[in-house]
Design an enzyme around this catalytic site. Structure first.
Site, PDB file in Angstrom:
ATOM      1  N   GLY A 191       0.771  -1.238   0.000  1.00 28.28           N
ATOM      2  CA  GLY A 191       0.000   0.000   0.000  1.00 28.28           C
ATOM      3  C   GLY A 191       0.802   1.287   0.000  1.00 28.28           C
ATOM      4  O   GLY A 191       0.230   2.373   0.100  1.00 28.28           O
ATOM      5  N   GLY A 241       2.659   2.390  -2.512  1.00 31.63           N
ATOM      6  CA  GLY A 241       2.745   2.970  -3.844  1.00 31.63           C
ATOM      7  C   GLY A 241       3.879   2.441  -4.699  1.00 31.63           C
ATOM      8  O   GLY A 241       4.342   3.118  -5.623  1.00 31.63           O
ATOM      9  N   LYS A 242       4.322   1.212  -4.415  1.00 37.45           N
ATOM     10  CA  LYS A 242       5.416   0.616  -5.212  1.00 37.45           C
ATOM     11  C   LYS A 242       5.051   0.543  -6.685  1.00 37.45           C
ATOM     12  O   LYS A 242       5.835   0.929  -7.555  1.00 37.45           O
ATOM     13  CB  LYS A 242       5.718  -0.804  -4.711  1.00 37.45           C
ATOM     14  CG  LYS A 242       6.260  -0.901  -3.321  1.00 37.45           C
ATOM     15  CD  LYS A 242       6.572  -2.331  -2.949  1.00 37.45           C
ATOM     16  CE  LYS A 242       5.356  -3.229  -3.012  1.00 37.45           C
ATOM     17  NZ  LYS A 242       4.317  -2.887  -2.059  1.00 37.45           N
ATOM     18  N   THR A 243       3.856   0.011  -6.959  1.00 34.02           N
ATOM     19  CA  THR A 243       3.456  -0.175  -8.357  1.00 34.02           C
ATOM     20  C   THR A 243       3.335   1.164  -9.069  1.00 34.02           C
ATOM     21  O   THR A 243       3.816   1.323 -10.209  1.00 34.02           O
ATOM     22  CB  THR A 243       2.129  -0.943  -8.435  1.00 34.02           C
ATOM     23  OG1 THR A 243       2.315  -2.253  -7.892  1.00 34.02           O
ATOM     24  CG2 THR A 243       1.650  -1.064  -9.874  1.00 34.02           C
ATOM     25  N   SER A 244       2.710   2.141  -8.431  1.00 31.25           N
ATOM     26  CA  SER A 244       2.562   3.462  -9.052  1.00 31.25           C
ATOM     27  C   SER A 244       3.920   4.074  -9.360  1.00 31.25           C
ATOM     28  O   SER A 244       4.143   4.610 -10.453  1.00 31.25           O
ATOM     29  CB  SER A 244       1.764   4.393  -8.134  1.00 31.25           C
ATOM     30  OG  SER A 244       0.457   3.912  -7.933  1.00 31.25           O
ATOM     31  N   ASP A 274       4.616  -9.809  -8.131  1.00 33.62           N
ATOM     32  CA  ASP A 274       3.534  -9.954  -7.155  1.00 33.62           C
ATOM     33  C   ASP A 274       2.485 -10.919  -7.702  1.00 33.62           C
ATOM     34  O   ASP A 274       1.939 -10.687  -8.783  1.00 33.62           O
ATOM     35  CB  ASP A 274       2.893  -8.592  -6.898  1.00 33.62           C
ATOM     36  CG  ASP A 274       1.945  -8.602  -5.713  1.00 33.62           C
ATOM     37  OD1 ASP A 274       1.529  -9.700  -5.291  1.00 33.62           O
ATOM     38  OD2 ASP A 274       1.612  -7.511  -5.217  1.00 33.62           O
ATOM     39  N   THR A 281      -7.191   0.559  -7.113  1.00 37.96           N
ATOM     40  CA  THR A 281      -6.349  -0.647  -7.044  1.00 37.96           C
ATOM     41  C   THR A 281      -6.774  -1.595  -5.925  1.00 37.96           C
ATOM     42  O   THR A 281      -6.950  -2.791  -6.163  1.00 37.96           O
ATOM     43  CB  THR A 281      -4.866  -0.259  -6.913  1.00 37.96           C
ATOM     44  OG1 THR A 281      -4.461   0.432  -8.094  1.00 37.96           O
ATOM     45  CG2 THR A 281      -4.001  -1.491  -6.745  1.00 37.96           C
TER      46      THR A 281
END
Length: 568
Positions: free
Chosen positions: A22, A24-27, A49, A501
């Site tokens: 949560g 914000g790694k992906t963003s 992931d 998300t």
């Protein structure tokens, strides 16, 4: 702190984004990849992931072998699917023997390769190939890994060393994957993977955190553990940093003060590390357009919300429902960072106050349960000590071998050195804990979605193996899946945030539960700013974006929805 920009990470070819769920790694990984591609570079973005949401950002299906992104020239994206990888791996092992060996032998090989160990090594093989493939290294200027939440990532990054060590000491070629798995052939790949991870000129690890105590604490733990693995080239990025607000709004001032307090108490390891920041945004990171804006000048929304939300339950209502219906196994599930642990603690405390005998546990390798709070309330806790349960399991295997008259233990000891053995030992301990629901209420705080799904897959794999072995498995393991599928005994609570998300990932999680025969009903939506009624224009804009996703949860859950405001 300086603002994050891609020139800070362009020196290395391999970039790993990791951190607590949560944060914000992906963003941030997507924003970095899109910005690099925008400068004319060829970029490969890979999600490790199991519950990847890259398809939600790019609005197209993403394969495990690479998908060019239509809206971003130069960007190719990969979703490593552990189940599909396991199927391909299994066929690569078994396929050459079809028509050569008897059908019974083929069936036996397939069953031997049907467990969670196969899923782990197959996914890891894919990961290793992308980290070492010379053709990819030549084709792409940057290879970016968007990793699973920290506990699962640490496991993934430990595997190159673990498998290399295992193969080095393996004398007979045996493993938990069977004699024909060909691990020896992968030795050079694993060695190169270890070298590339430790080479600071090739690899940079970006620790992503929110300006929150728990997220920074986990980033600190990760930094230390990864340095022990030889991954020392690290950078800290604090995502979601608020600007100093107009103090006329109490909520905005409280949120800003909480962030500054957390940053002021930065753990020692992080305090000496180069640190960059990304401003808090009021809009959702659910499109290429919005992701592109993430690293640009601040674009703050000023939309005020005129709608209100009604027809929802409180967490106390849900706790009373669980108590009144006599449910004995309660799971909190969802994406990392949505507040599963907090909800699990509240449920455990509430049930205890209603007179239930409560056992609280977690399946998350990065355990965040408040043991002190549980102890004060008289709640029993069962923490899975991975090293301890591993040694217990090994001793059991050795004892059974002696009872069976085995004199040559070399094969057994080789198999027990396999990294997969720990997964089996932890799973069995989990089954033993759930079995205590015979006489108390067991509240389980699960790991973030991907890791929880692998646990569920392990449960189904074990159930198939039990059927094949005519029940030759511990009673706790035999009873696990039937108990989880019995909606009279088990309650699976999906925890989410009012954002795209977490909600979209939660919908996929629910579908996976239903396919496994598990009925799911209740949802908890955390950190709903719309319930705080802020007068701050920035927070009102964020609250306005929540309404769509709260309505979607209301529809999916058929009004079995708990809403909770933002709480410090």
């Amino acid at each position: 702190m300086k603002k994050y920009a891609i020139h800070e990470v362009k020196q290395q070819q391999y970039l790993f984004f990791t951190g607590k769920g949560g944060v914000g790694k992906t963003s941030l990984a997507c924003a970095t990849a899109i910005a690099m591609a925008g400068e004319g570079e060829q970029v490969l973005l890979i999600s490790t992931d199991p519950a990847s949401n890259l398809q939600d950002v790019f609005h197209q299906n993403i394969s495990q072998h690479g998908t060019p992104i239509a809206d971003v020239a130069g960007l190719t994206v990969v979703n490593l699917d552990p189940v599909k990888a396991a199927n391909e791996y299994r066929e690569s092992v078994v396929g050459p023997y079809r028509g050569v060996l008897p059908d019974s032998a083929i069936t036996n090989m397939e069953e031997q390769l049907s467990g969670s160990c196969t899923v782990e090594i197959a996914a890891f093989n894919q990961f290793s190939d992308f980290l070492t493939n010379a053709e990819d290294a030549h084709k792409y200027d940057h290879i970016i890994f968007d990793t699973a939440p920290t506990g699962h990532t640490l496991r993934m990054l430990q595997l190159p060393t673990a498998w290399t060590s295992f193969i080095k000491t393996n004398k007979h070629g045996a493993s938990c994957l069977g004699q024909l798995s060909g691990l020896e052939q992968r030795k050079e790949v694993y060695r190169q993977a270890v070298d590339n991870l430790a080479d600071g000129s090739k690899t940079k690890l970006i620790l992503v955190s929110r300006p929150q105590r728990a997220a920074l604490k986990e980033a600190d733990r990760s930094a230390r553990e990864l340095r022990q693995l030889g991954i020392a080239n690290q950078l800290l990025v604090v995502n979601g940093l608020m600007k100093s607000p107009d103090n006329s709004d109490e909520l905005a001032a409280e949120m800003y003060a909480a962030q500054q307090q957390a940053l002021g108490a930065m753990p020692d390891t992080l305090a000496t590390m180069k640190t960059l920041y990304v401003p808090l945004r009021s809009y959702d990171m659910d499109s290429v357009g919005n992701i592109r804006k993430m690293l640009c000048a601040n674009v703050a929304g000023t939309v005020s919300s005129s709608e209100s939300i009604s027809d929802y339950q409180s967490l106390d209502n849900l706790i009373h429902t669980i108590h009144d219906t006599g449910k004995r196994v309660v799971f909190t599930m969802g994406k990392g960072g949505v507040g599963k642990t907090t909800v699990a603690m509240h449920i455990a405390l509430g049930l205890k106050q209603l007179g239930d005998d409560v056992l609280l546990t977690t399946t998350d390798p990065a355990n965040h349960l408040n043991a002190h709070l549980a102890e004060e309330a008289g709640i029993e806790m069962a923490i899975i000590d991975e090293q301890k349960v591993l040694e217990t399991y090994k001793d059991e295997v050795r004892a059974k071998a002696r009872e069976a008259g085995v004199t040559d233990f070399s094969y057994i000891e080789e198999d027990l050195r396999s990294p997969c053995t720990q997964e089996i030992a932890v799973f069995r301990r989990f089954a033993e804990i759930v079995m205590q629901a015979d006489n108390k209420t067991v509240v389980i705080d699960t790991a973030p979605t991907g890791h929880a799904l692998l646990l569920l897959d392990s449960t189904q794999s074990y159930d198939r193996q039990i059927a094949h072995s005519e029940g030759d498995a511990p009673v706790a393991v035999q009873r696990l899946l039937p108990r989880l599928c019995d909606e009279g005994q088990s309650e699976f609570i999906i925890v989410t945030l009012p954002e795209p998300t977490p909600v979209l990932e939660a919908k996929r999680l629910r579908a996976d539960l239903e396919r496994a025969g598990i009925h799911q009903q209740w949802w908890v939506v955390n950190q709903c700013l719309i319930l705080n009624h802020s007068s701050d224009s920035f927070l009102r804009a964020k609250a306005n974006n929540e309404i769509k996703w709260i309505k979607e949860v209301k529809r999916i859950s058929d009004d079995h929805m708990v809403l909770r405001p933002w709480i410090k």
